[in-house]
Design an enzyme around this catalytic site. Structure first.
Site: not given
Length: 240
Positions: A37, A42-43, A132, A136, A167
Protein backbone atom coordinates in the site's frame (compact mmCIF):
# COMPACT_ATOMS: atom_id res chain seq x y z
CA UNK A 1 -7.92 -19.44 13.65
CA UNK A 2 -6.99 -21.63 10.70
CA UNK A 3 -3.98 -23.91 10.74
CA UNK A 4 -0.72 -22.41 9.48
CA UNK A 5 -0.47 -22.78 5.71
CA UNK A 6 2.43 -22.40 3.33
CA UNK A 7 0.19 -20.43 0.99
CA UNK A 8 1.17 -16.80 0.37
CA UNK A 9 -1.16 -13.91 -0.47
CA UNK A 10 -0.36 -10.32 -1.38
CA UNK A 11 -3.02 -7.65 -0.86
CA UNK A 12 -2.50 -4.43 -2.80
CA UNK A 13 -4.41 -1.64 -1.09
CA UNK A 14 -4.44 -3.75 2.07
CA UNK A 15 -3.84 -1.06 4.68
CA UNK A 16 -7.48 -0.08 5.21
CA UNK A 17 -11.08 -0.80 4.29
CA UNK A 18 -11.90 -3.91 2.28
CA UNK A 19 -8.23 -4.66 1.62
CA UNK A 20 -7.46 -4.72 5.34
CA UNK A 21 -10.42 -7.02 5.98
CA UNK A 22 -9.19 -9.38 3.26
CA UNK A 23 -5.69 -9.42 4.72
CA UNK A 24 -7.08 -10.17 8.18
CA UNK A 25 -9.36 -12.95 6.89
CA UNK A 26 -6.58 -14.69 5.00
CA UNK A 27 -4.26 -14.37 8.01
CA UNK A 28 -6.93 -15.92 10.24
CA UNK A 29 -7.05 -18.87 7.83
CA UNK A 30 -3.32 -19.39 8.23
CA UNK A 31 -2.10 -17.79 5.02
CA UNK A 32 1.12 -15.82 5.01
CA UNK A 33 -0.02 -12.34 3.99
CA UNK A 34 1.98 -9.40 2.67
CA UNK A 35 0.34 -5.97 2.40
CA UNK A 36 1.32 -3.54 -0.37
CA UNK A 37 0.00 0.00 0.00
CA UNK A 38 0.95 3.65 -0.17
CA UNK A 39 3.43 5.16 0.42
CA UNK A 40 5.66 2.09 -0.02
CA UNK A 41 3.93 0.63 -3.07
CA UNK A 42 2.03 2.59 -5.71
CA UNK A 43 0.10 0.32 -8.11
CA UNK A 44 0.62 2.82 -10.94
CA UNK A 45 4.41 2.42 -10.64
CA UNK A 46 5.28 -0.75 -12.56
CA UNK A 47 8.84 -1.06 -11.30
CA UNK A 48 7.73 -0.81 -7.67
CA UNK A 49 4.99 -3.42 -8.11
CA UNK A 50 7.39 -5.81 -9.82
CA UNK A 51 10.06 -5.31 -7.15
CA UNK A 52 7.57 -5.88 -4.33
CA UNK A 53 6.33 -9.15 -5.83
CA UNK A 54 9.91 -10.28 -6.44
CA UNK A 55 10.63 -9.60 -2.78
CA UNK A 56 7.64 -11.70 -1.70
CA UNK A 57 8.70 -14.64 -3.87
CA UNK A 58 12.27 -14.32 -2.61
CA UNK A 59 11.15 -14.25 1.03
CA UNK A 60 8.52 -17.01 0.86
CA UNK A 61 9.49 -19.10 -2.14
CA UNK A 62 6.01 -18.94 -3.66
CA UNK A 63 3.06 -16.68 -4.55
CA UNK A 64 -0.43 -18.18 -4.45
CA UNK A 65 -2.94 -15.34 -4.55
CA UNK A 66 -2.66 -11.66 -5.42
CA UNK A 67 -5.56 -9.41 -4.47
CA UNK A 68 -5.85 -5.95 -6.00
CA UNK A 69 -8.09 -3.73 -3.88
CA UNK A 70 -6.38 -0.40 -4.49
CA UNK A 71 -8.86 2.25 -5.57
CA UNK A 72 -9.68 5.96 -5.63
CA UNK A 73 -12.67 7.93 -6.84
CA UNK A 74 -13.82 11.47 -7.55
CA UNK A 75 -17.07 13.27 -8.19
CA UNK A 76 -17.76 15.53 -11.16
CA UNK A 77 -19.88 15.70 -14.29
CA UNK A 78 -18.22 14.76 -17.58
CA UNK A 79 -18.55 18.32 -18.86
CA UNK A 80 -16.88 19.74 -15.74
CA UNK A 81 -14.28 17.10 -14.86
CA UNK A 82 -10.60 17.96 -15.16
CA UNK A 83 -8.64 15.57 -17.36
CA UNK A 84 -6.13 15.21 -14.51
CA UNK A 85 -8.88 13.87 -12.24
CA UNK A 86 -10.02 11.42 -14.92
CA UNK A 87 -6.46 10.15 -15.33
CA UNK A 88 -5.88 9.88 -11.57
CA UNK A 89 -8.88 7.58 -11.09
CA UNK A 90 -8.35 5.51 -14.22
CA UNK A 91 -4.62 5.16 -13.52
CA UNK A 92 -5.23 3.62 -10.10
CA UNK A 93 -8.42 1.64 -10.74
CA UNK A 94 -7.66 0.28 -14.21
CA UNK A 95 -4.04 0.81 -15.25
CA UNK A 96 -2.86 -0.08 -11.75
CA UNK A 97 -4.94 -3.27 -11.87
CA UNK A 98 -3.38 -4.14 -15.23
CA UNK A 99 0.12 -3.67 -13.79
CA UNK A 100 -0.70 -5.89 -10.81
CA UNK A 101 -2.21 -8.57 -13.05
CA UNK A 102 0.73 -8.44 -15.44
CA UNK A 103 3.35 -9.01 -12.78
CA UNK A 104 1.30 -11.38 -10.65
CA UNK A 105 0.71 -13.53 -13.74
CA UNK A 106 4.46 -13.77 -14.30
CA UNK A 107 5.16 -14.93 -10.74
CA UNK A 108 2.23 -17.07 -9.52
CA UNK A 109 2.90 -20.53 -8.22
CA UNK A 110 1.01 -23.54 -9.62
CA UNK A 111 -2.73 -23.26 -9.02
CA UNK A 112 -2.45 -19.57 -8.15
CA UNK A 113 -5.06 -16.88 -8.61
CA UNK A 114 -5.59 -13.15 -9.03
CA UNK A 115 -8.58 -11.40 -7.47
CA UNK A 116 -9.51 -7.79 -8.20
CA UNK A 117 -12.03 -5.48 -6.56
CA UNK A 118 -14.43 -4.22 -9.22
CA UNK A 119 -17.68 -2.48 -8.28
CA UNK A 120 -21.42 -2.28 -8.72
CA UNK A 121 -20.44 0.70 -10.90
CA UNK A 122 -18.96 -1.71 -13.44
CA UNK A 123 -22.53 -2.44 -14.53
CA UNK A 124 -24.58 0.42 -13.06
CA UNK A 125 -23.81 4.03 -14.09
CA UNK A 126 -23.68 6.78 -11.50
CA UNK A 127 -23.99 10.47 -12.36
CA UNK A 128 -20.76 12.23 -11.42
CA UNK A 129 -18.73 9.01 -11.38
CA UNK A 130 -17.63 8.74 -15.01
CA UNK A 131 -13.95 7.81 -14.46
CA UNK A 132 -14.73 5.36 -11.67
CA UNK A 133 -17.56 3.67 -13.59
CA UNK A 134 -15.49 3.46 -16.76
CA UNK A 135 -12.45 2.12 -14.93
CA UNK A 136 -14.42 -0.54 -13.06
CA UNK A 137 -16.24 -1.63 -16.22
CA UNK A 138 -12.85 -1.93 -17.87
CA UNK A 139 -11.52 -3.89 -14.91
CA UNK A 140 -14.34 -6.42 -15.18
CA UNK A 141 -13.52 -7.04 -18.84
CA UNK A 142 -9.78 -7.07 -18.11
CA UNK A 143 -10.52 -9.81 -15.56
CA UNK A 144 -12.22 -11.92 -18.21
CA UNK A 145 -9.48 -11.39 -20.80
CA UNK A 146 -6.73 -12.21 -18.32
CA UNK A 147 -8.60 -15.33 -17.17
CA UNK A 148 -8.79 -16.44 -20.80
CA UNK A 149 -5.08 -15.88 -21.34
CA UNK A 150 -3.84 -17.46 -18.10
CA UNK A 151 -6.21 -20.42 -17.96
CA UNK A 152 -3.90 -22.69 -19.97
CA UNK A 153 -1.25 -22.15 -17.28
CA UNK A 154 -3.65 -23.24 -14.56
CA UNK A 155 -4.05 -19.75 -13.08
CA UNK A 156 -7.47 -18.37 -12.13
CA UNK A 157 -8.47 -14.71 -12.48
CA UNK A 158 -11.64 -13.38 -10.86
CA UNK A 159 -13.13 -10.19 -9.47
CA UNK A 160 -15.59 -9.14 -6.79
CA UNK A 161 -18.03 -6.30 -7.50
CA UNK A 162 -19.31 -4.92 -4.18
CA UNK A 163 -22.24 -2.61 -3.75
CA UNK A 164 -22.26 -0.12 -0.88
CA UNK A 165 -19.65 -0.99 1.73
CA UNK A 166 -18.78 1.83 4.12
CA UNK A 167 -14.98 2.26 4.09
CA UNK A 168 -12.57 5.22 4.12
CA UNK A 169 -13.11 5.41 0.33
CA UNK A 170 -16.90 5.69 0.55
CA UNK A 171 -17.29 7.49 3.89
CA UNK A 172 -17.04 11.03 2.43
CA UNK A 173 -20.06 10.31 0.23
CA UNK A 174 -21.95 8.78 3.15
CA UNK A 175 -21.44 12.01 5.09
CA UNK A 176 -23.60 13.89 2.56
CA UNK A 177 -27.24 13.97 3.65
CA UNK A 178 -29.52 11.64 1.72
CA UNK A 179 -26.92 9.54 -0.09
CA UNK A 180 -26.85 6.53 2.23
CA UNK A 181 -30.66 6.49 2.47
CA UNK A 182 -30.86 6.55 -1.34
CA UNK A 183 -28.42 3.63 -1.60
CA UNK A 184 -30.37 1.54 0.90
CA UNK A 185 -33.72 2.37 -0.71
CA UNK A 186 -32.29 0.84 -3.90
CA UNK A 187 -30.89 -2.28 -2.21
CA UNK A 188 -33.49 -5.07 -1.91
CA UNK A 189 -31.86 -6.47 1.24
CA UNK A 190 -32.04 -3.01 2.78
CA UNK A 191 -28.56 -2.65 4.21
CA UNK A 192 -24.98 -1.95 3.24
CA UNK A 193 -22.39 -4.70 3.12
CA UNK A 194 -19.40 -5.14 5.39
CA UNK A 195 -15.71 -5.46 4.55
CA UNK A 196 -15.78 -8.89 6.20
CA UNK A 197 -18.44 -10.10 3.76
CA UNK A 198 -16.25 -9.10 0.83
CA UNK A 199 -13.24 -10.74 2.48
CA UNK A 200 -15.19 -14.00 2.77
CA UNK A 201 -15.88 -13.88 -0.96
CA UNK A 202 -12.18 -13.27 -1.68
CA UNK A 203 -11.26 -16.32 0.39
CA UNK A 204 -13.79 -18.39 -1.54
CA UNK A 205 -12.35 -17.29 -4.89
CA UNK A 206 -8.80 -18.02 -3.70
CA UNK A 207 -9.87 -21.58 -2.91
CA UNK A 208 -12.32 -22.23 -5.77
CA UNK A 209 -10.25 -24.29 -8.17
CA UNK A 210 -12.84 -24.43 -10.97
CA UNK A 211 -13.89 -20.77 -10.99
CA UNK A 212 -12.23 -18.29 -13.33
CA UNK A 213 -13.30 -15.27 -15.37
CA UNK A 214 -16.02 -14.55 -12.81
CA UNK A 215 -17.10 -11.09 -11.64
CA UNK A 216 -18.99 -11.87 -8.44
CA UNK A 217 -21.71 -9.35 -7.58
CA UNK A 218 -22.07 -8.86 -3.83
CA UNK A 219 -24.45 -5.96 -3.38
CA UNK A 220 -27.60 -7.04 -1.57
CA UNK A 221 -29.46 -7.05 -4.89
CA UNK A 222 -28.66 -3.41 -5.70
CA UNK A 223 -27.89 -4.33 -9.31
CA UNK A 224 -31.62 -5.07 -9.74
CA UNK A 225 -32.59 -1.45 -9.08
CA UNK A 226 -31.08 1.96 -9.85
CA UNK A 227 -27.94 3.75 -8.75
CA UNK A 228 -28.38 6.82 -6.52
CA UNK A 229 -27.89 10.24 -8.10
CA UNK A 230 -24.92 11.36 -6.01
CA UNK A 231 -24.60 14.64 -7.87
CA UNK A 232 -28.20 15.58 -6.96
CA UNK A 233 -27.45 15.12 -3.27
CA UNK A 234 -24.24 17.14 -3.51
CA UNK A 235 -26.08 20.00 -5.20
CA UNK A 236 -28.78 19.88 -2.52
CA UNK A 237 -26.10 20.09 0.17
CA UNK A 238 -24.62 23.14 -1.57
CA UNK A 239 -28.02 24.75 -1.94
CA UNK A 240 -28.11 24.27 -5.69
Amino acid sequence: MGEQSDRVAVVFGGASGIGAAIAARFTAEGWRVEIADLPTVDVTDEATVAAFLDGVVSAHGRLDTVINSAGVSTLGLVTDLAVEEWRRVVDVCLTGAFIVMKHAGQRLSAGGSIISLSSLNARQPGAGLAPYCAAKAGLSMLTEVTALELGSRGFRVNAIAPGLVVTPLTQPAMDIAGIEDDYLANTPLGRSGTPDEIAEAALYLANAQWVTGEVLDINGGAHLMRYPDLNKHVLAMLGG
